[in-house]
Design a protein around this motif. Structure first.
Motif, PDB file in Angstrom:
ATOM      1  N   SER A   8       0.849  -1.193   0.000  1.00 33.31           N
ATOM      2  CA  SER A   8       0.000   0.000   0.000  1.00 33.31           C
ATOM      3  C   SER A   8       0.885   1.242   0.000  1.00 33.31           C
ATOM      4  N   TYR A   9       0.609   2.195  -0.919  1.00 29.60           N
ATOM      5  CA  TYR A   9       1.500   3.344  -1.094  1.00 29.60           C
ATOM      6  C   TYR A   9       0.728   4.654  -0.953  1.00 29.60           C
ATOM      7  N   THR A  10       1.467   5.674  -0.507  1.00 30.22           N
ATOM      8  CA  THR A  10       0.876   6.984  -0.285  1.00 30.22           C
ATOM      9  C   THR A  10       1.980   8.036  -0.319  1.00 30.22           C
ATOM     10  N   LEU A  11       1.602   9.304  -0.416  1.00 28.32           N
ATOM     11  CA  LEU A  11       2.563  10.412  -0.375  1.00 28.32           C
ATOM     12  C   LEU A  11       2.624  11.031   1.023  1.00 28.32           C
ATOM     13  N   GLN A  12       2.148  10.334   2.018  1.00 29.11           N
ATOM     14  CA  GLN A  12       2.069  10.868   3.370  1.00 29.11           C
ATOM     15  C   GLN A  12       3.436  11.259   3.924  1.00 29.11           C
ATOM     16  N   SER A  13       4.459  10.457   3.660  1.00 31.76           N
ATOM     17  CA  SER A  13       5.790  10.751   4.199  1.00 31.76           C
ATOM     18  C   SER A  13       6.343  12.051   3.627  1.00 31.76           C
ATOM     19  N   TYR A  14       6.175  12.263   2.322  1.00 32.55           N
ATOM     20  CA  TYR A  14       6.669  13.489   1.693  1.00 32.55           C
ATOM     21  C   TYR A  14       5.834  14.694   2.130  1.00 32.55           C
ATOM     22  N   SER A  15       4.539  14.492   2.274  1.00 29.51           N
ATOM     23  CA  SER A  15       3.682  15.568   2.766  1.00 29.51           C
ATOM     24  C   SER A  15       4.070  15.946   4.184  1.00 29.51           C
ATOM     25  N   TRP A  16       4.407  14.951   4.989  1.00 27.14           N
ATOM     26  CA  TRP A  16       4.833  15.188   6.373  1.00 27.14           C
ATOM     27  C   TRP A  16       6.101  16.031   6.412  1.00 27.14           C
ATOM     28  N   LEU A  17       7.026  15.761   5.492  1.00 25.59           N
ATOM     29  CA  LEU A  17       8.285  16.514   5.461  1.00 25.59           C
ATOM     30  C   LEU A  17       8.051  17.995   5.199  1.00 25.59           C
ATOM     31  N   PHE A  18       7.243  18.282   4.195  1.00 21.54           N
ATOM     32  CA  PHE A  18       7.113  19.667   3.730  1.00 21.54           C
ATOM     33  C   PHE A  18       6.058  20.470   4.487  1.00 21.54           C
TER      34      PHE A  18
END
Length: 279
Positions: free
Chosen positions: A52-62
């Motif tokens: 399962s994939y998401t952009l949550q980690s990158y969103s969390w960074l920025f």
């Protein structure tokens, strides 16, 4: 004949299988990092290949995560670009000039300078860390680009590589250029450098990679968040944000991506340069 062909085919299959396994072993750690940077947080470090994939980690960074205070990731990225490119340019500029002098010019003390460079290459640079830091403070360069660029603007390894390459260049080219009225700087930039494109690609990529991943010096020389480089910003996450492995993987991908892109772009020149440097 049929048996020998079958044996040869079997050996090739075994060799290609072993090569594929070794390649997978080498590539998988980076692939694991990339997959987990996009993985759902419930699956990060839980599976070898997340499903399962998401952009949550990158969103969390920025966006700053739970604190809501966004870390200066874009600023740190551009700081790394500026510092790495400027330092690499200085290292290569000094390297070609010093190497040309050591390889093609005759002057008193040339052998002494060459031996000093060889000796200093084996000298642990960390011993000079404190004196260098004190000099930077005295000059008023602390927390500035000058502190990150100027002290890292010389590479003895690059001088050594260019010197050995220039020594192999036939002097007939230099003599012909002098007969045409060319001066030493003109010979260097119109004759020597164009002939060293292959080795230049190797030196450029290694120097840029070394400077891009520099941590200790950048960590000591700056404290202002606006001056942080990407690797320093990433290292600061391991303490307070160690419970968020997804963003750590995402930050690691951002740090390594430019180097991988450069290797892909200059891959052919890099291979040619490595072949020349190993001869």
């Amino acid at each position: 004949m049929v048996g020998s062909k079958n044996n040869k085919r079997t050996r090739l299959v075994i060799l290609y299988s072993l090569a594929s396994i070794l390649l997978l072993v080498m590539v998988y750690p980076y692939l694991y990092m990339v997959l987990n940077s996009f993985a759902d947080w419930k699956q990060v470090d839980k599976k070898l290949i997340p499903t399962s994939y998401t952009l949550q980690s990158y969103s969390w960074l920025f966006t700053g995560g739970e604190s809501g205070i966004a870390r200066p990731w874009l600023g740190a990225f551009f700081n790394s670009v500026i510092v790495s490119l400027a330092s690499t340019a200085l290292m290569m500029l000094f390297a070609v000039m010093v190497a040309y002098a050591l390889s093609k010019l005759k002057f008193r003390g040339r052998d002494t300078v060459n031996n000093f460079i060889l000796f200093h290459m084996f000298f642990p640079s960390i011993i000079l860390l404190i004196p260098s830091f004190l000099i930077i403070q005295k000059l008023g360069w602390y927390d500035t680009y000058w502190a990150l660029i100027i002290p890292k603007g010389m590479s003895l390894w690059a001088i050594f590589m260019y010197t050995n390459f220039f020594k192999a260049v036939p002097t007939v080219f230099i003599e012909a250029a002098k007969l045409d009225g060319a001066k030493d700087f003109q010979i260097l930039y119109r004759v020597m450098i164009p002939m060293s494109k292959s080795i230049t690609s190797v030196i450029f990529l290694f120097l840029l990679m070394e400077r891009w991943t520099e941590l200790l010096w950048d960590m000591i020389m700056v404290q202002n968040d606006n001056m942080l480089t990407l690797n320093v910003l990433l290292s600061q996450m391991f303490g307070p944000y160690a419970t968020y492995p997804g963003p750590l993987y995402a930050g690691s991908v951002l740090l390594s991506l430019p180097i991988i892109i450069l290797f892909i772009i200059f891959g052919k020149n890099f291979q040619q340069g490595m072949q020349v440097s190993l001869k």
